[in-house]
Every structure is written in C-alpha cells, then in structure tokens.
Design an enzyme around this catalytic site. Structure first.
Site, PDB file in Angstrom:
ATOM      1  N   ARG A  54       0.852  -1.185   0.000  1.00 51.06           N
ATOM      2  CA  ARG A  54       0.000   0.000   0.000  1.00 51.06           C
ATOM      3  C   ARG A  54       0.887   1.235   0.000  1.00 51.06           C
ATOM      4  O   ARG A  54       1.699   1.414   0.905  1.00 51.06           O
ATOM      5  CB  ARG A  54      -0.901  -0.008   1.243  1.00 51.06           C
ATOM      6  CG  ARG A  54      -1.675   1.274   1.455  1.00 51.06           C
ATOM      7  CD  ARG A  54      -2.628   1.197   2.665  1.00 51.06           C
ATOM      8  NE  ARG A  54      -3.242   2.500   2.844  1.00 51.06           N
ATOM      9  CZ  ARG A  54      -3.058   3.281   3.912  1.00 51.06           C
ATOM     10  NH1 ARG A  54      -2.326   2.886   4.930  1.00 51.06           N
ATOM     11  NH2 ARG A  54      -3.617   4.469   3.969  1.00 51.06           N
TER      12      ARG A  54
ATOM     13  N   ASN B 233      -6.603   1.596  10.473  1.00 54.02           N
ATOM     14  CA  ASN B 233      -5.263   1.832  10.998  1.00 54.02           C
ATOM     15  C   ASN B 233      -5.372   1.834  12.510  1.00 54.02           C
ATOM     16  O   ASN B 233      -6.047   2.686  13.089  1.00 54.02           O
ATOM     17  CB  ASN B 233      -4.719   3.191  10.526  1.00 54.02           C
ATOM     18  CG  ASN B 233      -4.548   3.242   9.008  1.00 54.02           C
ATOM     19  OD1 ASN B 233      -4.658   2.225   8.327  1.00 54.02           O
ATOM     20  ND2 ASN B 233      -4.260   4.420   8.495  1.00 54.02           N
TER      21      ASN B 233
ATOM     22  N   GLU C  72      -7.105   8.269   6.760  1.00 54.17           N
ATOM     23  CA  GLU C  72      -7.347   8.915   8.059  1.00 54.17           C
ATOM     24  C   GLU C  72      -7.878  10.344   7.962  1.00 54.17           C
ATOM     25  O   GLU C  72      -7.197  11.296   8.372  1.00 54.17           O
ATOM     26  CB  GLU C  72      -6.069   8.891   8.910  1.00 54.17           C
ATOM     27  CG  GLU C  72      -5.525   7.497   9.154  1.00 54.17           C
ATOM     28  CD  GLU C  72      -4.377   7.461  10.173  1.00 54.17           C
ATOM     29  OE1 GLU C  72      -3.927   8.529  10.600  1.00 54.17           O
ATOM     30  OE2 GLU C  72      -3.957   6.353  10.533  1.00 54.17           O
TER      31      GLU C  72
ATOM     32  N   TYR D  39      -3.326   1.670  16.211  1.00 56.57           N
ATOM     33  CA  TYR D  39      -2.076   1.772  16.977  1.00 56.57           C
ATOM     34  C   TYR D  39      -2.294   1.599  18.473  1.00 56.57           C
ATOM     35  O   TYR D  39      -1.503   0.950  19.146  1.00 56.57           O
ATOM     36  CB  TYR D  39      -1.381   3.110  16.686  1.00 56.57           C
ATOM     37  CG  TYR D  39      -0.859   3.145  15.273  1.00 56.57           C
ATOM     38  CD1 TYR D  39       0.366   2.573  14.948  1.00 56.57           C
ATOM     39  CD2 TYR D  39      -1.621   3.685  14.238  1.00 56.57           C
ATOM     40  CE1 TYR D  39       0.834   2.555  13.645  1.00 56.57           C
ATOM     41  CE2 TYR D  39      -1.162   3.674  12.935  1.00 56.57           C
ATOM     42  CZ  TYR D  39       0.069   3.107  12.639  1.00 56.57           C
ATOM     43  OH  TYR D  39       0.518   3.073  11.344  1.00 56.57           O
TER      44      TYR D  39
ATOM     45  N   HIS E 203      -2.878  10.786   1.099  1.00 60.90           N
ATOM     46  CA  HIS E 203      -2.251  10.560   2.397  1.00 60.90           C
ATOM     47  C   HIS E 203      -1.603  11.888   2.818  1.00 60.90           C
ATOM     48  O   HIS E 203      -0.396  11.968   3.017  1.00 60.90           O
ATOM     49  CB  HIS E 203      -1.258   9.406   2.335  1.00 60.90           C
ATOM     50  CG  HIS E 203      -0.954   8.759   3.656  1.00 60.90           C
ATOM     51  ND1 HIS E 203      -1.077   7.405   3.877  1.00 60.90           N
ATOM     52  CD2 HIS E 203      -0.539   9.281   4.847  1.00 60.90           C
ATOM     53  CE1 HIS E 203      -0.730   7.117   5.127  1.00 60.90           C
ATOM     54  NE2 HIS E 203      -0.390   8.248   5.744  1.00 60.90           N
TER      55      HIS E 203
ATOM     56  N   GLU F 276      -2.935  -0.414   8.468  1.00 56.12           N
ATOM     57  CA  GLU F 276      -1.722   0.007   9.189  1.00 56.12           C
ATOM     58  C   GLU F 276      -1.770  -0.559  10.598  1.00 56.12           C
ATOM     59  O   GLU F 276      -2.809  -0.497  11.261  1.00 56.12           O
ATOM     60  CB  GLU F 276      -1.608   1.541   9.316  1.00 56.12           C
ATOM     61  CG  GLU F 276      -1.318   2.268   8.038  1.00 56.12           C
ATOM     62  CD  GLU F 276      -1.164   3.790   8.239  1.00 56.12           C
ATOM     63  OE1 GLU F 276      -0.832   4.224   9.363  1.00 56.12           O
ATOM     64  OE2 GLU F 276      -1.392   4.516   7.262  1.00 56.12           O
TER      65      GLU F 276
HETATM   66  C1  FCB Z   1      -0.739   7.026  10.921  1.00 54.04           C
HETATM   67  C2  FCB Z   1      -0.392   7.543   9.551  1.00 54.04           C
HETATM   68  C3  FCB Z   1       0.909   7.036   9.013  1.00 54.04           C
HETATM   69  C4  FCB Z   1       1.969   6.903  10.081  1.00 54.04           C
HETATM   70  C5  FCB Z   1       1.444   6.205  11.310  1.00 54.04           C
HETATM   71  C6  FCB Z   1       2.452   6.028  12.409  1.00 54.04           C
HETATM   72  O1  FCB Z   1      -1.587   7.934  11.543  1.00 54.04           O
HETATM   73  O2  FCB Z   1      -1.405   7.200   8.631  1.00 54.04           O
HETATM   74  O3  FCB Z   1       1.298   7.863   7.960  1.00 54.04           O
HETATM   75  O4  FCB Z   1       2.533   8.126  10.357  1.00 54.04           O
HETATM   76  O5  FCB Z   1       0.334   6.886  11.806  1.00 54.04           O
END
Ligand code: FCB
Length: 456
Positions: free
Chosen positions: A74, A298, A163, A300, A118, A364
């Site tokens: 991607r 995405n 995002e 985290y 992006h 992500e």
């Molecule tokens: C996300 C972004 C990506 C990267 C990660 C750590 O928010 O989409 O570009 O910076 O965080």
C-alpha cells in the site's frame, strides 16, 4: 493460529514520508513541504526533501518487498506530482513514476494498493482554503480520475483517503499537522469536505471501472481506564456517555456517513457548537454514501477517556467538552503510545458488527522503537513482540467472525514520521538516512516467515 487462505499480507508507506525528490519532474509544492519548512513545526527541523529517496530507489525497495514475500504493498500517490497546482491536466512525468512503480510491483507478484490522499494536499489548494473550502472535494475527485485513467488497467485496489480524522482535526483543529491551522469550526468543515471528496471520488472510480474501493480510517476502541486491562469492566453512566461521544467523533463521524448516509447526533451537535452545520448541503450525505467494498483500519492504540465535568473541549476534538482523555495502564512504544494488542480484536469485532455491509482490512499497524544497528543487524525484539501480539488478535477477531481480508504492517521502511520527523522509526526495514542503506530488521525476517507459513 492459521490465517484464511486468501488472507492478504503486506506493508504500507505514504508518499511524503518516503519519496523525497520534492522538486523533481514537475512536482508542485504540498502543504507538508510548507509546514515542514516552517521552523518549529517538525522535530529537529526535519523535512521530507530527501526522506528515503524512494523516488530513485523504488526498484531496490520493491526488491526488498519481494524478499519478504509481500502479497500487497500500500503506497500513496502525491497529488502535487500529478497536478502541481491541484487542478488542470495531469503532469505526465508525475504519473510516469507511479506507472513504473506499479509495473515493478506486478512483476514481483505484489498487488498495488493505491491510496489517493495521504495528506500531501497541493499548497495551491490550501491557499484557496484547503479542505475548509468545498471546492477542494471536487478537485480531489478530478485528481482521482486522472490517476485511475493511467493506472486503472493494472490496479485493482483503491483507497480514497487516509485517516480523514487526522487530516481534519490535527491539520485544522490542534494544528500539529499541516497546514497547521487551529480552528474547531474549520476542522469540522474539513472533515465534511474530506468525506464529500471521498464520496465523489468513489463514484468516479466506480464509473471508471475500479473493482475495489476503500476508505481508510484511524479507528480505535474507546475505553475507560479500567476497561484497558479488563474488557468486562462496567463503566459508570457518565463514563459510558463520554466513551460513546468520543467513539462517535472518532469513528462514526466517518463511517456512518460513508456506510449509512447519516451523521451521528453527537457529530451534528459538535458541528452546531462549532461554526454550525450550514456547510452540510442537501444531497451531500447521499454522495458520501457511495458504495465501497472495504474499510481500512489503521490501529495503533486505544483511546482512553472518562467523564470530566467542566472540562473544555480538546483542540483536536471539537465536541469533547466534559470528557477527560486519560492515560492507559500499559507499556508504551517510543511514541509514548500504549501497547494494547487486544484493542485490535475488540475494535475489529465491533466494526464488523456495526458495519456488516463491508469487508475490513488492517491497513496500518506497527510501532516505533529506538532501534540500533549492531554488526549489520537490528534486533528489534520489542517490535517482533508487538507485531506478534497484534497478529494473534487479528486471528482472534477472524475466529469471532470479523470479515477481515488482510493485514498491512506500518511501515515497510523507517520514514518521515510527520511532526516527529526521523527520530521515530516504524520500519521493519532500517534506513540509514546518511547513506540510504537499508537493513532488514529482525522483525522483517520474522514477518517474512509468518507470511510464508500463513500462520503464527
Ligand atoms: C498514521 C499515519 C501514518 C503513520 C502512522 C504512524 O496515523 O497514517 O502515515 O505516520 O500513523
């Protein structure tokens, strides 16, 4: 843990974070060029001017992907390479780069997943109002069509936006990202215009024959502090209301319009208190509700909140009055982000229940740690355990019925981490920025073996 037979394994990157070559082949300026060159905006004064020099090294980078046996890659297209001023005819040299990249990927047996936005908006459009201005949505759809015209014969999978929450609320709300504006009403308007751009582009792509269209969101389970380590913990009524409101602002603000053609009440109330709802025109929600095939997630870390009576709204969260953003009781990455792997399965299961009409893909997931090269190796055991923990939860979510099609690690390469610059390394491949040497970290070798075995 065995993954489904067609499960898509891959990695992700984004144009401004890796390409460099910001003045080459007619590329125009983006808001990230302007922002990163403004003193004080990015850690250590870092910019994307050179980044990973991927623009010149893409063949070697595809070679690494092949070595890792990735099935999918991607990447994003830099809008200012295609339309240097954000409108008008395509710049052939800009399209040619992505054309070469796509061919290189296909030759390596890797499916290209193209993200159209992006975050590198042409600066010329920002000067006309950026995403606060409705016209930007129409410009975005035109640009999407230009890219599809060139790559559509070989690219099956398209993502419109990456995002939109971050683009709107960090870009125009708290100003931590480009273009660095700090205005809650502008942030709310931007969010709507990003969605409008998504809907317009999705319809255009579909008309042009795109087979798979996706919207990528940063989503997270919203939890009370107690729920971080105890999913069964019961929230008080006040805490539960805070959780629901933040979930509406983070996730439902984007997925309810895109998938149901309506805004949550909480979002309309937030807009009403921040500039009003006049920018939401009749017919917009129908446009935004254009059919899509997948939602990219995405993930985290979870979002942790509780009731905070009397608190003003956070600058990134218009509508978050009376909510306290709290810390999670969990170990953290170099970003300071809490590591809560089962947040991913909780999220995926919930989203697949709330939005059963689309498939999901983790577009992500990954972590920054302070990696060091020792004798030509990078022993990033903490990243391996991060990925392993999260992949286990991906498997659990599938077992619990989530319609999950694939997993893309963030990121293939260490890269320009936005406001954090180069000091945060998310890659499974280490990049020495002085020499542009790439080294496969232990996590990359581990990931290669997981992919080959299709199980954990
Ligand atoms: C996300 C972004 C990506 C990267 C990660 C750590 O928010 O989409 O570009 O910076 O965080």
């Amino acid at each position: 843990m065995i993954f489904p037979e067609n499960f898509v394994w891959g990695a992700a990157t984004a144009s401004y974070q890796i390409e460099g070559a910001v003045k080459e082949d007619g590329r125009g300026q983006s808001i990230w060029d302007t922002f990163s060159h403004t003193p004080g905006k990015v850690a250590d004064g870092d910019t994307g001017d050179v980044a990973c020099d991927h623009y010149h090294r893409y063949q070697d980078d595809v070679g690494l992907m092949r070595e890792l046996r990735l099935a999918a890659y991607r990447f994003s297209v830099a809008w200012p390479r295609i339309q240097p001023d954000g409108s008008g005819p395509a710049n052939p040299a800009g399209l040619a780069f992505y054309d070469r990249l796509v061919d290189e990927l296909l030759e390596a047996g890797i499916a290209p997943y193209v993200t159209l936005y992006h975050w590198d908006l042409p600066q010329a459009l920002e000067e006309r109002g950026g995403w606060v201005d409705r016209d930007t949505a129409y410009r975005f759809a035109d640009y999407a069509a230009l890219v599809h015209e060139r790559l559509g014969d070989r690219v099956r999978d398209w993502a419109t936006l990456n995002e939109p929450w971050v683009a709107a609320f960090l870009g125009y709300g708290n100003g931590v990202h480009a273009p660095g504006r700090k205005n809650p009403a502008h942030a709310m308007r931007s969010a709507h215009h990003l969605l409008l751009g998504h809907g317009l582009a999705a319809s255009r792509l579909r008309e042009l024959g795109a087979q798979s269209i996706m919207l990528v969101v940063n989503s997270a389970p919203v939890l009370t502090p107690a729920q971080v380590n105890d999913p069964q913990a019961v929230a008080s009524e006040a805490d539960a209301a805070a959780v629901d409101r933040i979930h509406a602002l983070l996730t439902r603000q984007f997925l309810d319009p895109a998938l149901y053609g309506r805004y949550p009440e909480e979002v309309l109330a937030a807009a009403a208190r921040n500039g009003g709802t006049g920018h939401i025109q009749d017919g917009d929600l129908k446009i935004i509700n254009a059919p899509i095939d997948l939602v990219g997630i995405n993930y985290y870390n979870p979002c942790v909140v509780q009731a905070g009576p009397g608190r003003p709204a956070d600058a990134a969260w218009p509508g978050s009055e009376d909510v306290e953003f709290a810390a999670a009781d969990a170990p953290t990455t170099a970003m300071g982000w809490p590591i809560v792997p089962d947040g991913l399965s909780r999220l995926l299961v919930r989203l697949s229940q709330d939005y059963p009409q689309v498939g999901l893909m983790v577009t992500e997931n990954g972590a920054a740690f302070d990696d060091v090269v020792e004798d030509g190796r990078v022993h990033d055991a903490d990243r391996v355990s991060f990925l392993q923990g999260h992949l286990r939860e991906v498997g659990r979510a599938i077992e619990q019925g989530a319609d999950l099609r694939g997993y893309l690690v963030w990121s293939l390469l260490d890269n320009f981490e936005w406001a954090e610059g180069y000091r945060r390394r998310f890659g499974i491949v280490h990049v020495d920025y002085a020499t542009q040497t790439r080294v496969l970290k232990d996590s990359a070798l581990w990931y290669r073996d997981v992919i080959a075995a299709n199980h954990l």
